[in-house]
Scaffold this motif. Structure first.
Motif, mmCIF file in Angstrom:
data_model
loop_
_atom_site.group_PDB
_atom_site.id
_atom_site.type_symbol
_atom_site.label_atom_id
_atom_site.label_comp_id
_atom_site.label_asym_id
_atom_site.label_seq_id
_atom_site.Cartn_x
_atom_site.Cartn_y
_atom_site.Cartn_z
ATOM 1 N N MET A 1 0.832 -1.207 -0.149
ATOM 2 C CA MET A 1 -0.239 -0.038 -0.218
ATOM 3 C C MET A 1 0.876 1.262 0.250
ATOM 4 S SD MET A 1 -2.838 0.997 2.777
ATOM 5 C CE MET A 1 -4.376 -0.011 2.251
ATOM 6 N N SER A 2 0.603 2.211 -0.956
ATOM 7 C CA SER A 2 1.273 3.386 -0.996
ATOM 8 C C SER A 2 1.012 4.363 0.231
ATOM 9 C CB SER A 2 1.142 3.956 -2.259
ATOM 10 O OG SER A 2 0.054 4.643 -2.521
ATOM 11 N N ARG A 3 1.976 5.227 0.303
ATOM 12 C CA ARG A 3 1.637 6.292 1.321
ATOM 13 C C ARG A 3 0.317 7.245 1.202
ATOM 14 N NH1 ARG A 3 6.804 10.441 3.296
ATOM 15 N NH2 ARG A 3 7.289 8.667 4.382
ATOM 16 N N SER A 4 -0.058 7.346 0.043
ATOM 17 C CA SER A 4 -1.227 8.062 -0.365
ATOM 18 C C SER A 4 -2.362 7.552 -0.050
ATOM 19 C CB SER A 4 -1.424 8.646 -1.614
ATOM 20 O OG SER A 4 -1.298 7.712 -2.389
ATOM 21 N N GLY A 5 -2.353 5.933 -0.218
ATOM 22 C CA GLY A 5 -3.382 4.934 -0.063
ATOM 23 C C GLY A 5 -3.820 4.882 1.419
ATOM 24 N N LYS A 6 -2.556 4.677 2.176
ATOM 25 C CA LYS A 6 -2.527 4.820 3.726
ATOM 26 C C LYS A 6 -3.305 6.016 4.289
ATOM 27 C CE LYS A 6 1.401 1.917 4.676
ATOM 28 N NZ LYS A 6 2.696 1.772 5.103
ATOM 29 N N ALA A 7 -2.786 7.240 3.481
ATOM 30 C CA ALA A 7 -3.289 8.411 4.164
ATOM 31 C C ALA A 7 -4.994 8.557 4.007
ATOM 32 C CB ALA A 7 -2.519 9.578 3.565
ATOM 33 N N SER A 8 -5.333 7.852 2.625
ATOM 34 C CA SER A 8 -6.820 8.014 2.476
ATOM 35 C C SER A 8 -7.405 7.062 3.369
ATOM 36 C CB SER A 8 -7.011 7.606 1.070
ATOM 37 O OG SER A 8 -6.356 6.776 0.559
ATOM 38 N N ALA A 9 -6.962 6.062 3.927
ATOM 39 C CA ALA A 9 -7.447 5.101 4.562
ATOM 40 C C ALA A 9 -7.732 5.466 5.886
ATOM 41 C CB ALA A 9 -6.700 3.672 4.507
ATOM 42 N N PHE A 10 -6.551 6.195 6.415
ATOM 43 C CA PHE A 10 -6.498 7.018 7.576
ATOM 44 C C PHE A 10 -7.606 7.970 7.841
ATOM 45 C CE2 PHE A 10 -5.117 10.213 10.828
ATOM 46 C CZ PHE A 10 -5.383 9.190 11.868
ATOM 47 N N ALA A 11 -7.917 8.858 6.630
ATOM 48 C CA ALA A 11 -8.788 9.916 6.434
ATOM 49 C C ALA A 11 -10.051 9.445 6.447
ATOM 50 C CB ALA A 11 -8.568 10.711 5.261
ATOM 51 N N ALA A 12 -10.421 8.145 5.939
ATOM 52 C CA ALA A 12 -11.852 7.547 5.749
ATOM 53 C C ALA A 12 -12.020 7.037 7.209
ATOM 54 C CB ALA A 12 -11.770 6.403 4.859
ATOM 55 N N LEU A 13 -11.141 6.580 7.860
ATOM 56 C CA LEU A 13 -11.406 5.790 9.158
ATOM 57 C C LEU A 13 -11.808 6.943 10.314
ATOM 58 C CD1 LEU A 13 -11.464 3.363 11.103
ATOM 59 C CD2 LEU A 13 -8.916 3.947 11.438
ATOM 60 N N ALA A 14 -10.825 8.391 10.116
ATOM 61 C CA ALA A 14 -11.358 9.273 10.941
ATOM 62 C C ALA A 14 -12.811 9.832 10.636
ATOM 63 C CB ALA A 14 -10.366 10.227 10.823
ATOM 64 N N ALA A 15 -13.046 9.918 9.485
ATOM 65 C CA ALA A 15 -14.251 10.510 9.132
ATOM 66 C C ALA A 15 -15.324 9.630 9.603
ATOM 67 C CB ALA A 15 -14.377 10.598 7.507
ATOM 68 N N SER A 16 -15.160 8.441 9.619
ATOM 69 C CA SER A 16 -16.245 7.311 10.136
ATOM 70 C C SER A 16 -16.569 7.342 11.442
ATOM 71 C CB SER A 16 -15.882 5.838 9.710
ATOM 72 O OG SER A 16 -16.656 4.907 10.258
ATOM 73 N N ALA A 17 -15.206 7.777 12.388
ATOM 74 C CA ALA A 17 -15.176 7.948 13.957
ATOM 75 C C ALA A 17 -15.990 9.196 13.922
ATOM 76 C CB ALA A 17 -13.795 7.826 14.222
ATOM 77 N N ALA A 18 -15.423 10.288 13.339
ATOM 78 C CA ALA A 18 -16.217 11.617 13.458
ATOM 79 C C ALA A 18 -17.861 11.414 13.463
ATOM 80 C CB ALA A 18 -15.612 12.624 13.017
ATOM 81 N N ALA A 19 -18.353 10.772 12.272
ATOM 82 C CA ALA A 19 -19.658 10.610 12.242
ATOM 83 C C ALA A 19 -20.222 9.866 13.340
ATOM 84 C CB ALA A 19 -19.930 9.838 10.643
ATOM 85 N N GLY A 20 -19.789 8.794 13.770
ATOM 86 C CA GLY A 20 -20.187 7.861 14.772
ATOM 87 C C GLY A 20 -20.292 8.693 16.095
ATOM 88 N N TRP A 21 -19.187 9.667 16.262
ATOM 89 C CA TRP A 21 -19.314 10.384 17.558
ATOM 90 C C TRP A 21 -20.528 11.531 17.352
ATOM 91 C CZ3 TRP A 21 -16.942 10.400 22.006
ATOM 92 C CH2 TRP A 21 -16.923 11.607 23.064
ATOM 93 N N ALA A 22 -20.780 11.927 16.192
ATOM 94 C CA ALA A 22 -21.836 12.883 16.138
ATOM 95 C C ALA A 22 -23.115 12.365 16.401
ATOM 96 C CB ALA A 22 -21.491 13.474 14.639
ATOM 97 N N ARG A 23 -23.393 10.776 16.029
ATOM 98 C CA ARG A 23 -24.540 10.680 16.188
ATOM 99 C C ARG A 23 -25.001 10.073 17.731
ATOM 100 N NH1 ARG A 23 -22.861 7.378 11.511
ATOM 101 N NH2 ARG A 23 -22.184 5.904 12.877
ATOM 102 N N LEU A 24 -23.760 10.121 18.304
ATOM 103 C CA LEU A 24 -23.989 9.882 20.023
ATOM 104 C C LEU A 24 -24.678 11.112 20.690
ATOM 105 C CD1 LEU A 24 -20.757 8.156 20.969
ATOM 106 C CD2 LEU A 24 -22.640 6.781 20.558
ATOM 107 N N HIS A 25 -25.573 10.556 21.698
ATOM 108 C CA HIS A 25 -26.058 11.643 22.483
ATOM 109 C C HIS A 25 -24.992 12.141 23.523
ATOM 110 C CE1 HIS A 25 -30.143 10.872 20.900
ATOM 111 N NE2 HIS A 25 -29.875 9.607 21.197
ATOM 112 N N ALA A 26 -25.373 13.233 24.330
ATOM 113 C CA ALA A 26 -24.336 13.874 25.254
ATOM 114 C C ALA A 26 -24.041 13.096 26.234
ATOM 115 C CB ALA A 26 -24.706 15.113 25.637
ATOM 116 N N ARG A 27 -24.924 12.345 26.805
ATOM 117 C CA ARG A 27 -24.836 11.430 27.884
ATOM 118 C C ARG A 27 -23.838 10.086 27.341
ATOM 119 N NH1 ARG A 27 -28.742 7.092 30.757
ATOM 120 N NH2 ARG A 27 -27.439 6.875 32.664
ATOM 121 N N GLU A 28 -23.996 9.614 26.061
ATOM 122 C CA GLU A 28 -23.179 8.638 25.536
ATOM 123 C C GLU A 28 -21.855 8.850 25.212
ATOM 124 O OE1 GLU A 28 -25.646 7.559 22.246
ATOM 125 O OE2 GLU A 28 -26.614 5.997 23.238
ATOM 126 N N ARG A 29 -21.683 10.287 24.950
ATOM 127 C CA ARG A 29 -20.287 10.611 24.740
ATOM 128 C C ARG A 29 -19.475 10.919 26.056
ATOM 129 N NH1 ARG A 29 -21.937 16.036 20.861
ATOM 130 N NH2 ARG A 29 -22.372 14.662 19.146
#
Length: 176
Positions: A1-29
């Motif tokens: 896997m190239s460097r740009s492929g790793k960076a895009s995979a990391f960016a996708a993972l970070a975006a997914s985590a941010a979306a999951g965090w946004a879906r949580l209620h304040a108490r769950e956070r």
């Protein structure tokens, strides 16, 4: 896997985590943050604090043991210095001093034979306390150093009785 492929995979993972965090209620956070803090605290304890605490607990015992060894070494040093400071013996003086100490301390329980720079003490039912005293006198008065010892308890000596020894001790005499 190239460097740009790793960076895009990391960016996708970070975006997914941010979306999951946004879906949580304040108490769950808050609960997720609390769980992360507990895991981080446990990890910090296991990797940083527990080994240091263990070292501190062990250090006091080791320090006491080292202190005792140092005191023993100082005692041996002062004994060696005292022996070195003693004047040299005249020729034959060591042999005479040994013979006199055998007669005075061990009496008939021991026989001394001297050959060159070696002395051999043969013991027959010699009391342990007298033998210890004689060894101390031999070292101090005749500068004789034990090089070999073969000691046994006599057969038939009652258990619990005062220790007596049979055998022989070879000593090196100082150079004349």
């Amino acid at each position: 896997m190239s460097r740009s492929g790793k960076a895009s995979a990391f960016a996708a993972l970070a975006a997914s985590a941010a979306a999951g965090w946004a879906r949580l209620h304040a108490r769950e956070r808050r609960l997720v943050l609390l769980a992360a803090a507990v895991v981080l605290g446990a990890l910090l304890w296991q990797l940083a604090l527990a080994p240091a605490a263990r070292t501190l607990r062990q250090a006091e015992g080791e320090r006491a043991a080292l202190q005792a060894r140092w005191q023993q070494m100082q005692l041996l040093k002062s004994e060696a210095e005292a022996l070195q400071a003693m004047p040299r013996l005249a020729p034959g003086q060591a042999q005479r001093a040994l013979q006199e100490s055998v007669e005075q301390t061990l009496g008939a329980a021991a026989r001394l034979s001297i050959t060159g720079d070696r002395a051999t003490l043969t013991l027959k039912a010699a009391p342990a306390a007298a033998l210890a005293q004689w060894l101390q006198q031999a070292r101090a008065n005749a500068r004789a150093v034990p090089t070999q010892a073969r000691l046994t308890r006599p057969a038939g000596s009652p258990p619990g009785s005062a220790a007596v020894w049979d055998g022989s001790i070879t000593l090196a005499l100082p150079p004349a």
